[in-house]
Design an enzyme around this catalytic site. Structure first.
Site, mmCIF file in Angstrom:
data_model
loop_
_atom_site.group_PDB
_atom_site.id
_atom_site.type_symbol
_atom_site.label_atom_id
_atom_site.label_comp_id
_atom_site.label_asym_id
_atom_site.label_seq_id
_atom_site.Cartn_x
_atom_site.Cartn_y
_atom_site.Cartn_z
ATOM 1 N N GLU A 287 0.836 -1.228 0.000
ATOM 2 C CA GLU A 287 0.000 0.000 0.000
ATOM 3 C C GLU A 287 0.860 1.264 0.000
ATOM 4 O O GLU A 287 0.494 2.274 0.594
ATOM 5 C CB GLU A 287 -0.950 0.039 1.213
ATOM 6 C CG GLU A 287 -2.037 -0.997 1.220
ATOM 7 C CD GLU A 287 -2.832 -1.044 -0.051
ATOM 8 O OE1 GLU A 287 -2.911 -0.019 -0.745
ATOM 9 O OE2 GLU A 287 -3.362 -2.117 -0.369
HETATM 10 C C1 LIG Z 1 3.356 -9.695 0.170
HETATM 11 C C2 LIG Z 1 3.082 -8.570 -0.772
HETATM 12 C C3 LIG Z 1 1.776 -8.287 -1.140
HETATM 13 C C4 LIG Z 1 1.508 -7.261 -2.047
HETATM 14 N N1 LIG Z 1 0.225 -7.050 -2.473
HETATM 15 C C5 LIG Z 1 0.008 -6.205 -3.533
HETATM 16 C C6 LIG Z 1 -1.279 -6.123 -4.139
HETATM 17 O O1 LIG Z 1 -2.234 -6.768 -3.707
HETATM 18 N N2 LIG Z 1 -1.420 -5.323 -5.220
HETATM 19 C C7 LIG Z 1 -0.389 -4.587 -5.739
HETATM 20 O O2 LIG Z 1 -0.592 -3.901 -6.720
HETATM 21 N N3 LIG Z 1 0.840 -4.638 -5.161
HETATM 22 C C8 LIG Z 1 1.061 -5.426 -4.081
HETATM 23 N N4 LIG Z 1 2.304 -5.516 -3.515
HETATM 24 C C9 LIG Z 1 3.364 -4.694 -4.047
HETATM 25 C C10 LIG Z 1 3.781 -3.570 -3.109
HETATM 26 O O3 LIG Z 1 2.780 -2.590 -3.060
HETATM 27 C C11 LIG Z 1 5.133 -3.062 -3.601
HETATM 28 O O4 LIG Z 1 6.077 -4.059 -3.273
HETATM 29 C C12 LIG Z 1 5.510 -1.736 -3.004
HETATM 30 O O5 LIG Z 1 4.650 -0.732 -3.471
HETATM 31 C C13 LIG Z 1 6.954 -1.345 -3.333
HETATM 32 O O6 LIG Z 1 7.263 -1.548 -4.660
HETATM 33 P P1 LIG Z 1 8.594 -2.376 -5.031
HETATM 34 O O7 LIG Z 1 8.531 -3.655 -4.294
HETATM 35 O O8 LIG Z 1 8.711 -2.426 -6.498
HETATM 36 O O9 LIG Z 1 9.758 -1.534 -4.405
HETATM 37 P P2 LIG Z 1 10.441 -0.258 -5.051
HETATM 38 O O10 LIG Z 1 9.428 0.674 -5.581
HETATM 39 O O11 LIG Z 1 11.536 -0.704 -5.948
HETATM 40 O O12 LIG Z 1 11.062 0.412 -3.754
HETATM 41 C C14 LIG Z 1 12.260 -0.068 -3.129
HETATM 42 C C15 LIG Z 1 12.682 0.962 -2.070
HETATM 43 O O13 LIG Z 1 12.912 2.224 -2.702
HETATM 44 C C16 LIG Z 1 12.095 3.218 -2.095
HETATM 45 N N5 LIG Z 1 11.656 4.174 -3.111
HETATM 46 C C17 LIG Z 1 11.155 3.933 -4.323
HETATM 47 N N6 LIG Z 1 10.841 5.086 -4.933
HETATM 48 C C18 LIG Z 1 11.124 6.083 -4.066
HETATM 49 C C19 LIG Z 1 11.016 7.503 -4.090
HETATM 50 N N7 LIG Z 1 10.499 8.152 -5.124
HETATM 51 N N8 LIG Z 1 11.432 8.198 -3.005
HETATM 52 C C20 LIG Z 1 11.916 7.571 -1.924
HETATM 53 N N9 LIG Z 1 12.038 6.234 -1.844
HETATM 54 C C21 LIG Z 1 11.649 5.493 -2.907
HETATM 55 C C22 LIG Z 1 10.934 2.482 -1.463
HETATM 56 O O14 LIG Z 1 10.372 3.207 -0.378
HETATM 57 C C23 LIG Z 1 11.607 1.189 -1.012
HETATM 58 O O15 LIG Z 1 12.224 1.404 0.221
HETATM 59 C C24 LIG Z 1 2.581 -6.495 -2.565
HETATM 60 C C25 LIG Z 1 3.890 -6.760 -2.158
HETATM 61 C C26 LIG Z 1 4.152 -7.790 -1.297
HETATM 62 C C27 LIG Z 1 5.575 -8.078 -0.920
#
Ligand SMILES: Cc1cc2nc3c(=O)[nH]c(=O)nc-3n(C[C@H](O)[C@H](O)[C@H](O)COP(=O)(O)OP(=O)(O)OC[C@H]3O[C@@H](n4cnc5c(N)ncnc54)[C@H](O)[C@@H]3O)c2cc1C
Length: 622
Positions: free
Chosen positions: A443
């Site tokens: 989220e």
């Molecule tokens: C168990 C699980 C359930 C999930 N369920 C859903 C779901 O139902 N539907 C769905 O759509 N998604 C879902 N997700 C996805 C989840 O919302 C994302 O993993 C999350 O939004 C982060 O995206 P990412 O993993 O690609 O990390 P990234 O976006 O690559 O982020 C990695 C790190 O970089 C930081 N970062 C990235 N961009 C910035 C910025 N602009 N400024 C500062 N920091 C930044 C982040 O805060 C984080 O610390 C789920 C994930 C998991 C693990």
């Protein structure tokens, strides 16, 4: 009144004594509810949590979810529990009776959600996501879409998800690659891969309805070009029966550190060019539509942090009362001294006090946010609506991020209280820690929440939401300063309050300066500081109420002047023990945590940029 998961007495305190939710029952919208209803349903929710959901907790973790021959199976015990959950009327209690709900205030449902979240969030997510997705169709769908999908989702007959994330588009949703191609009949051909989709596929319901973010061919890049589509797993025929598979295939089920009972799936849409989606709402307004679900979901994720924190705390207290280990430190030299329960050791007591005060503060903050939603919905003027809605806007990133981070910390401390046993699977606290971690990530990560707070929420309505919150805190400080027993602690709250106000003004002034990156760099520590100030406020507010109640009880018992008699009452009168505990939480927090705010504010105000200036190469030695 602890059931090992949630202190239901404290729930009642926040609902009735602190927030006074009876005020809602005087409004037209909630006139059919009463305090008796709240208590009766709390009792039912407790039974559902303890007798039905909790037994699935450890079992679901061990069994997990599996993909075999293209089909996903989830823990077997979830099926019976889900049937009972639906039968009990818990699918969508806040929704209108027209769609199968009970029209209940959100704050009531929030208290019950705490019980369910403490019992097993991996299980709760199947229903929660379904209702969130159905809510999108309710608000933005056509009559036809409502008839086709929504009712079956609200009843729990079909499941629902939210499909935003893609391998190359996590925090940056605007980078998504999923496409939607117009078809002559007005529907769209969907093509792309979504990953990490919670409850993405399972054998709990015969159909799953996916709201999918995608870009219509030719639409602009970024979030402004995104639309949202209803994509059912199985196509739905005119008569409502299920047709063929809609070219939605599960590519993977993740192996995760926690919430193992919830199937986190990679979903491939349109591998064979046959995936059909219906536009939901207007073209290019996909993010606006999805935010409707995400804002609610963020508050629910905050409740997941609370749910784990409270369960871990209740377990830790119980364990600390039973585990006998070591003689008291003041009897070290006495060879005849007996070992005592670890709750007698100062370090353990301090940990428990830390956990207790955060759990109570987080509970009050989340319930308050829910209560504000109800007040906004039931208010008769635009001015009132905007004020209450403003609190919700301001508090959403705090409820989500602060509750999940501190909830996790509470789980961590619970493991410390258990010692080596806490690290082992015979006891549930290690699972609480593993399951809780995800709340900080999905989220919108907590890092993204802090940017939302600093970049958007503080300045919303020209700062009126923030000023209104500060007004509440100021009033509580004044009230508590007038109570002799709380006075010196209220002064600590006041000092922290002044520091945060000053820091907020400093950050606001940096927007157009050469130091404009400072608020972004320090957004997370700022959220933590603000969260601690709110904890101090909610706890002090509770303590001033508890002091009044204690005063009345002491007066009736003729114990006003005698500390000895008051201590005696703690052992014989559950209300006295409870209220004295509330006062202790506020005093502890004001003494241990609030004074740190000053130094933490100074750090941000100094605006050091070492973390920005260090070269990427210097982070590690190659
Ligand atoms: C168990 C699980 C359930 C999930 N369920 C859903 C779901 O139902 N539907 C769905 O759509 N998604 C879902 N997700 C996805 C989840 O919302 C994302 O993993 C999350 O939004 C982060 O995206 P990412 O993993 O690609 O990390 P990234 O976006 O690559 O982020 C990695 C790190 O970089 C930081 N970062 C990235 N961009 C910035 C910025 N602009 N400024 C500062 N920091 C930044 C982040 O805060 C984080 O610390 C789920 C994930 C998991 C693990």
């Amino acid at each position: 009144m602890s059931n090992g998961l949630v202190n239901t007495r404290d729930q009642q305190f926040v609902l009735f004594e602190q927030l006074g939710i009876e005020k809602l029952f005087a409004t037209e919208k909630f006139k059919d509810f009463s305090k008796d209803d709240v208590l009766m349903m709390q009792n039912e929710a407790e039974k559902m949590a303890i007798n039905v959901i909790l037994p699935t907790y450890t079992e679901g973790d061990k069994e997990g979810c599996h993909l075999k021959d293209g089909n996903v199976s989830i823990p077997k015990s979830y099926k019976d529990a889900f049937a009972k959950f639906k039968e009990g009327g818990w699918m969508c209690p806040t929704k209108s009776p027209d769609v199968g709900g009970q029209g209940m205030p959100v704050v009531m449902a929030t208290a019950y959600l705490e019980l369910f979240s403490a019992a097993n969030i991996a299980f709760c997510m199947y229903g929660g996501l379904t209702i969130g997705a159905a809510g999108l169709i309710e608000k933005f769908g056509t009559e036809e879409q409502k008839n086709k999908y929504m009712y079956k989702m609200f009843s729990g007959e079909w499941g629902g998800t939210m499909c935003l994330t893609e391998p190359g588009a996590g925090s940056d949703v605007g980078a998504l690659k999923t496409t939607a191609k117009r078809l002559p009949d007005g529907t769209f051909s969907i093509s792309g891969t979504k990953c990490f989709i919670s409850a993405g596929d399972h054998d709990l319901t015969p159909n799953i309805i996916h709201p999918v973010l995608a870009r219509i061919e030719g639409d602009p890049p970024g979030t402004g070009g995104i639309s949202i589509f209803i994509v059912p797993k199985y196509k739905v025929k005119e008569d409502g029966s299920l047709g063929k598979l809609n070219d939605v295939h599960t590519g993977n089920v993740e192996h995760k550190m926690g919430i193992k009972g919830n199937a986190t799936c990679t979903l491939n849409f349109g591998d064979d060019g046959k995936c059909i989606g219906e536009l939901l709402g207007k073209e290019k307004e996909g993010m606006k539509v999805m935010f409707h679900m995400m804002n609610e979901a963020r508050l629910e994720v905050g409740m997941q942090g609370l749910g784990h924190g409270t369960a871990a705390y209740e377990h830790a207290v119980q364990y600390a009362k039973e585990r006998i280990q070591s003689v008291p430190v003041w009897e070290m030299k006495n060879p005849d001294a007996k070992s005592v329960a670890i709750i007698q050791h100062p370090d353990v007591r301090r940990d428990l006090m830390w956990m207790k005060s955060y759990v109570e503060g987080i509970r009050a903050m989340n319930y308050f946010a829910a209560y504000c939603m109800d007040m906004a919905e039931s208010s008769s003027s635009k001015e009132d609506h905007d004020k209450w809605h403003g609190f919700v806007e301001l508090l959403t990133p705090l409820c989500k991020a602060f509750s999940s981070d501190r909830g996790f910390d509470v789980c961590n401390k619970a493991i410390d209280v258990y010692g080596g046993y806490g690290f082992c699977q015979e006891y549930p606290v290690e699972q609480y820690l593993r399951d809780c971690k995800i709340a900080a990530i999905y989220e919108g990560t907590n890092g993204i929440q802090s940017l939302d707070l600093v970049g958007r929420k503080l300045g919303q309505r020209k700062g009126a939401n923030m000023m209104a919150m500060m007004g509440l805190i100021g009033a509580t400080i004044a009230k508590a300063k007038a109570i002799e027993d709380l006075k010196k602690y209220a002064v600590k709250l006041e000092e922290a309050f002044n520091c945060v106000v000053e820091l907020t003004m400093t950050l606001a002034g940096l927007g157009k300066s050469a130091n404009f990156l400072v608020p972004i760099l320090y957004a997370s520590p700022f959220l933590d500081i603000f969260g601690d100030l709110l904890m101090g406020y909610f706890l002090m507010d509770a303590a001033s109420i508890a002091e009044e109640k204690l005063g009345a009880i002491y007066q009736e018992a003729g114990a006003e002047e005698s500390k000895g008699k008051q201590r005696g009452l703690i052992r014989t009168n559950a209300d006295v023990a409870y209220y004295a505990g509330k006062v202790a939480s506020a005093k502890f927090f004001a003494t241990e945590i609030l004074p740190t705010i000053k130094g933490r504010c100074e750090v941000i105000k100094a605006g050091d940029k070492i973390a920005l200036e260090i070269a990427d190469e210097s982070f590690t030695i190659i």
